[in-house]
Each structure stands twice: as structure tokens, then as C-alpha cells.
Scaffold this active site. Structure first.
Site, short mmCIF file in Angstrom:
data_model
loop_
_atom_site.label_atom_id
_atom_site.label_comp_id
_atom_site.label_asym_id
_atom_site.label_seq_id
_atom_site.Cartn_x
_atom_site.Cartn_y
_atom_site.Cartn_z
N TYR A 144 0.85 -1.19 0.00
CA TYR A 144 0.00 0.00 0.00
C TYR A 144 0.88 1.23 0.00
CZ TYR A 144 -3.51 3.43 1.52
OH TYR A 144 -4.32 4.53 1.60
N ASP A 239 9.42 2.94 -0.50
CA ASP A 239 8.37 3.63 0.25
C ASP A 239 8.61 3.34 1.73
OD1 ASP A 239 4.70 3.69 0.23
OD2 ASP A 239 6.21 4.56 1.57
N LYS A 267 4.50 9.70 8.60
CA LYS A 267 4.38 9.18 9.96
C LYS A 267 5.45 9.70 10.93
CE LYS A 267 2.22 5.07 7.96
NZ LYS A 267 0.80 5.03 8.38
P1 KE4 Z 1 -0.86 8.48 4.36
O1 KE4 Z 1 -1.36 9.16 3.09
O2 KE4 Z 1 -1.95 7.67 5.04
O3 KE4 Z 1 -0.14 9.42 5.32
O4 KE4 Z 1 0.28 7.44 3.92
C1 KE4 Z 1 -0.01 6.48 2.93
C2 KE4 Z 1 0.99 5.33 3.05
C3 KE4 Z 1 2.01 5.25 2.15
N1 KE4 Z 1 2.93 4.25 2.22
C4 KE4 Z 1 2.86 3.32 3.19
C5 KE4 Z 1 3.88 2.22 3.24
C6 KE4 Z 1 1.82 3.36 4.16
O5 KE4 Z 1 1.74 2.41 5.11
C7 KE4 Z 1 0.86 4.39 4.09
C8 KE4 Z 1 -0.30 4.48 5.07
N2 KE4 Z 1 -0.40 3.43 6.04
C9 KE4 Z 1 -1.73 3.17 6.54
C10 KE4 Z 1 -1.60 2.06 7.59
N3 KE4 Z 1 -1.40 0.78 7.03
C11 KE4 Z 1 -2.35 4.40 7.09
C12 KE4 Z 1 -3.56 4.16 7.93
C13 KE4 Z 1 -4.82 4.65 7.25
O6 KE4 Z 1 -4.96 4.47 6.00
O7 KE4 Z 1 -5.68 5.21 7.98
#
Ligand code: KE4
Length: 431
Positions: A144, A239, A267
Site C-alpha cells: 500500500y 516507500d 508518519k
Molecule cells: P498516508 O497518506 O496515510 O499518510 O500514507 C499512505 C501510506 C504510504 N505508504 C505506506 C507504506 C503506508 O503504510 C501508508 C499508510 N499506512 C496506513 C496504515 N497501514 C495508514 C492508515 C490509514 O490508511 O488510515
């Protein structure tokens, strides 16, 4: 545990927000029941609106590596807030943040701040396409990378949880250049490069896949990926939104000794405030506007309130290297405890993990990719999740999310959680 107030809030929430949440993974759909509405947090604990306390194994999905509301982070934000939250103009703090990351991560020579991991990935892929003049990208099933259109193809996290390997609303035109390979299967990548030797702008990967549970790269896999990208003139994007500053100060690039061309962050570098970033080789980042022709912008990018939180957290990590030894040891204690509990109960589970990241799959025989992860038992996970929640252990409400341990967790916390897991696994086996 009482949940009246959370349930009442959820009834209101679903009337005014899709699914009652602002991010799908927070919904309790896959595990049943309604989300706990959190009112406050400190250290390893979160407190819900009904006054229940939980040991938190999410940590806001990764940012809270020091634990919630670390005094040094909160104080930095308060001090900055008194001077101004956002100016939409250049500030000293952005320079200090960029210098700290560039000085810490050798492969990052220049970096751009954005407001989320999604923005970081979207922009990094655009930079890769602008730099190479190529359109196609390779991502991995179950990884993801945020919710930009081109990324919502066989994605992990909430997309995988909600059983929608491809999202509605993504036009064929946006997805057609996204090729998917199988994680830990280098042949699947070689096959795509053989088919499109001159068309692939980048390969983007979670160097440790933390959105299909937790899958660690096989020995040498990332290095082979590095070699393939070099051979075909594609850029390698790590990533590191989750692994950045968690696996080590230099992230997975340092941990595995493999050098990506671009790295994305989120994060931890925001300390709990909305921050993302992408950075890498100077020649690549030089294509980004206003220096180059790849456009990317953001009203709140690098805003002083968020920079103050991120800088405070990164400085604590940089000045206290023993934090990594501690969270890694706690992660190991957690995984070993789970394995012992499962063995004692004769439970068919797989425990994966690296450093402070872990995952428990209700499936035996190991998990090294998307297909394995999807075979794990959803109903068993839901029962486990609710058992643990009822005993004050807060995990992600999805079998495809990782377990995050912070520097605020203690051995006693881990041991209590393992006892609760052991109770579940033994009961489960007794039927
Ligand atoms: P954000 O746009 O949510 O800040 O980041 C996206 C993203 C990009 N790359 C990786 C490896 C990530 O894990 C994420 C977001 N992680 C999820 C948790 N698995 C965020 C939680 C959510 O979607 O509410």
C-alpha cells in the site's frame, strides 16, 4: 468493557461521515462491533470515551515511535504555535528538517516536504516519470502506497481489508500504466522488465511490507531489485512511510544496505502531525518545480507547526540510539512470546516481524507474500482482536495491519499482552 459512549458517538458519526470514520482502516467492519472513540493518549496508553485504557499497538499507524504525547514533541509544538502555525512562506525549520534528513540518510541528497505519505508517493512517482521520460511503474500486490489513483491497484491496507483489490473511481487510463508483481518473487519483476524493457520509470516497494500484515523481504531480494532497476534504467523507490526512521535512523536503506534512488517518508517524521516527504539523488530531485519541470506544491507543506513536531521527534531518535535497541528487543519479546503461546496451545499461526514491527496471521506454513496473507483466517483474527480489545490491548482492526511497538512500551506490557493472547489461543484450541 463499557462502550456506550463510543457507540453513541458512532451512531452520530455514520450520519455525517462515510462509514463513520475519516479513514477506512479505522472502521471495525472486518472485526465487528463499532470503533472505540479515543479521547486521549500518553506513552503506550490510549483512553477511550468510556474511560477504558488500552495498551496501544497501533501508535497512530506508526508515528508514535516514542509513545504518545512525548513531552519533548508536545513542548516543541506549543512553543511554535505561540509564534505561528503556518505562514505559506520559507522558514528556518524546513531547512533544519531537510538538513537533518539529508545528513542522516546518505541516499537522500535533496528532499521535499509534503503533507501525507500519499502525497509523498504520488510526487515521487511523478518525479520518476519526469526524470526518465517513461510512463509505466511496477508496484507489488499487497503493498500500500496511499490512495493516489495509480497506486490503487492490488493495494494493501484498507483496500485489501475491504476486499477491493482495485478501487472504484480509478479510470482505466490511470491504472493502465501500473504493473503489479509478486512480493519476494524476483522472476515476476524480471518478466515485466522483459516485456517492457524501455518503458518502466520506477519500481516502488515497501522494503518491509507492512500493509499485508508484515512481510519481510527474502535475503538478497532487495539487492536483486536494485540490480534489475539499474540494468533497465528504472528508478528504485523505497516507500519508507512506515520503515523510515523506524528500522534504523537510515531506515530500510541502512538496515538492508541497499540504496534506492528515491525514498518516501511520512508518519515518524511528522511526530504525529501531518507530514510526508520524498527525497533522493540530487539529479532526480532537480526535476521538481521550481528547479525543474515536474510540478508539485502544497499550502501546508513544511508548515512550522508540523516541522517542529517532526524535528523534535527525529532529534530525540538521533540523540538516543539506544531507543532502537530497546524497541527491537521489545518486538522480539512480543514475537517470541506469541510463538511460545501458539506452540503451547497447538495453534496454527504464523508470527512475522522485524525490529519493532510484527504481525500474527491465523495461518500456518508461513507468509511471504500477498497470496499467503489472504489465506489467513479472517474470522479467527476477528475473534482474537475482540478478545484482546476486551482485555485492554488495542491492535489494528484488520488482519492486514502491522503491530507497532514504541519506546514507551515496557516488558510488563508485552508480557501482559502475551498472557492475554495465550488465554485466547488456548481457549480457541479447546473449542
Ligand atoms: P498516508 O497518506 O496515510 O499518510 O500514507 C499512505 C501510506 C504510504 N505508504 C505506506 C507504506 C503506508 O503504510 C501508508 C499508510 N499506512 C496506513 C496504515 N497501514 C495508514 C492508515 C490509514 O490508511 O488510515
Amino acid at each position: 468493557m463499557k462502550s456506550d459512549v463510543s457507540e453513541a458517538l458512532f451512531e452520530r458519526a455514520v450520519k455525517v461521515m462515510p462509514g463513520g470514520v475519516n479513514s477506512p482502516v479505522r472502521a471495525f467492519g472486518p472485526v465487528g462491533g463499532s470503533p472505540r472513540f479515543i479521547s486521549s493518549a500518553k506513552g503506550q496508553y490510549i483512553y477511550d470515551e468510556d474511560g477504558n485504557r488500552y495498551i496501544d499497538y497501533i501508535g497512530s499507524w506508526g508515528p508514535m515511535i516514542l509513545g504518545h504525547n512525548d513531552d519533548r514533541v508536545v513542548e516543541a509544538v506549543i512553543k511554535q504555535a505561540e509564534k505561528g502555525l503556518s505562514f505559506g512562506a520559507a522558514t528556518r525549520l524546513e531547512v533544519e528538517m531537510a538538513e537533518l534528513i539529508c545528513d542522516t540518510v546518505p541516499c537522500v541528497e535533496m528532499i521535499r516536504m509534503v503533507n501525507s505519505g500519499t502525497e509523498a508517493v504520488m510526487s515521487a512517482v511523478r518525479a520518476a516519470r519526469g526524470f526518465t521520460g517513461r510512463d509505466k511503474i511496477i508496484k507489488f500486490e499487497g503493498c500500500y502506497h496511499g490512495h493516489a489513483d495509480a497506486m490503487l491497484v492490488k493495494a494493501g491496507s484498507g483496500v485489501m481489508t475491504h476486499g477491493a483489490p482495485d478501487s472504484a473511481g480509478v479510470p482505466e487510463g490511470c491504472a493502465k500504466d501500473t504493473l503489479t508483481a509478486a512480493y519476494n518473487d524476483i522472476q515476476s519483476v524480471q518478466a515485466l522488465f522483459s516485456e517492457y524493457p524501455d518503458d518502466i520509470a520506477c519500481v516502488i516497494i515497501e522494503p518491509v511490507a507492512a500493509n499485508m500484515g508484515l512481510v519481510v523481504p527474502k535475503d538478497g531480494y532487495l539487492r536483486k531489485l536494485r540490480e534489475l532497476c539499474g540494468k533497465y534504467g528504472a528508478l528504485l523507490i523505497f516507500d519508507e512511510v512506515i520503515t523510515g526512521f523506524r528500522l534504523a535512523m537510515g531506515g530500510a536503506a541502512e538496515y538492508f544496505g541497499v540504496t534506492p534512488d528515491i525514498v518516501t517518508y511520512g508518519k515518524i517524521i511528522g511526530g504525529g502531525m501531518p507530514v510526508g516527504a520524498y527525497g533522493g539523488r540530487r539529479d532526480i530531485m532537480s526535476v521538481v518545480s521550481p528547479l525543474g519541470s515536474v510540478y508539485q506544491a502544497g499550502t501546508l507543506s513544511g508548515n512550522p507547526a508540523a516541522m517542529s513536531a517532526g524535528l523534535a521527534q527525529l532529534r530525540v531518535l538521533k540523540e538516543n540510539a539506544e531507543i532502537y535497541e530497546n524497541i527491537n528487543a521489545l518486538g522480539e519479546r512480543f514475537r517470541n512470546g506469541l510463538k511460545r503461546a501458539a506452540e503451547k496451545a497447538g495453534a496454527a499461526v504464523t508470527v512475522n516481524g522485524i525490529g519493532s514491527l510484527s504481525c500474527l496471521y491465523f495461518k500456518d506454513g508461513g507468509v511471504c507474500g500477498y497470496r499467503d496473507a489472504k489465506q489467513s483466517d479472517a474470522a479467527a483474527f476477528a475473534a482474537y482482536f475482540n478478545h484482546m480489545l476486551g482485555r485492554g490491548n488495542y491492535f489494528g482492526p484488520s488482519r492486514f495491519e502491522a503491530v507497532f511497538i514504541s519506546n514507551a512500551h515496557t516488558e510488563a506490557d508485552i508480557d501482559k499482552t502475551i498472557r492475554d493472547a495465550e488465554e485466547f489461543l488456548s481457549n480457541e484450541q479447546r473449542g
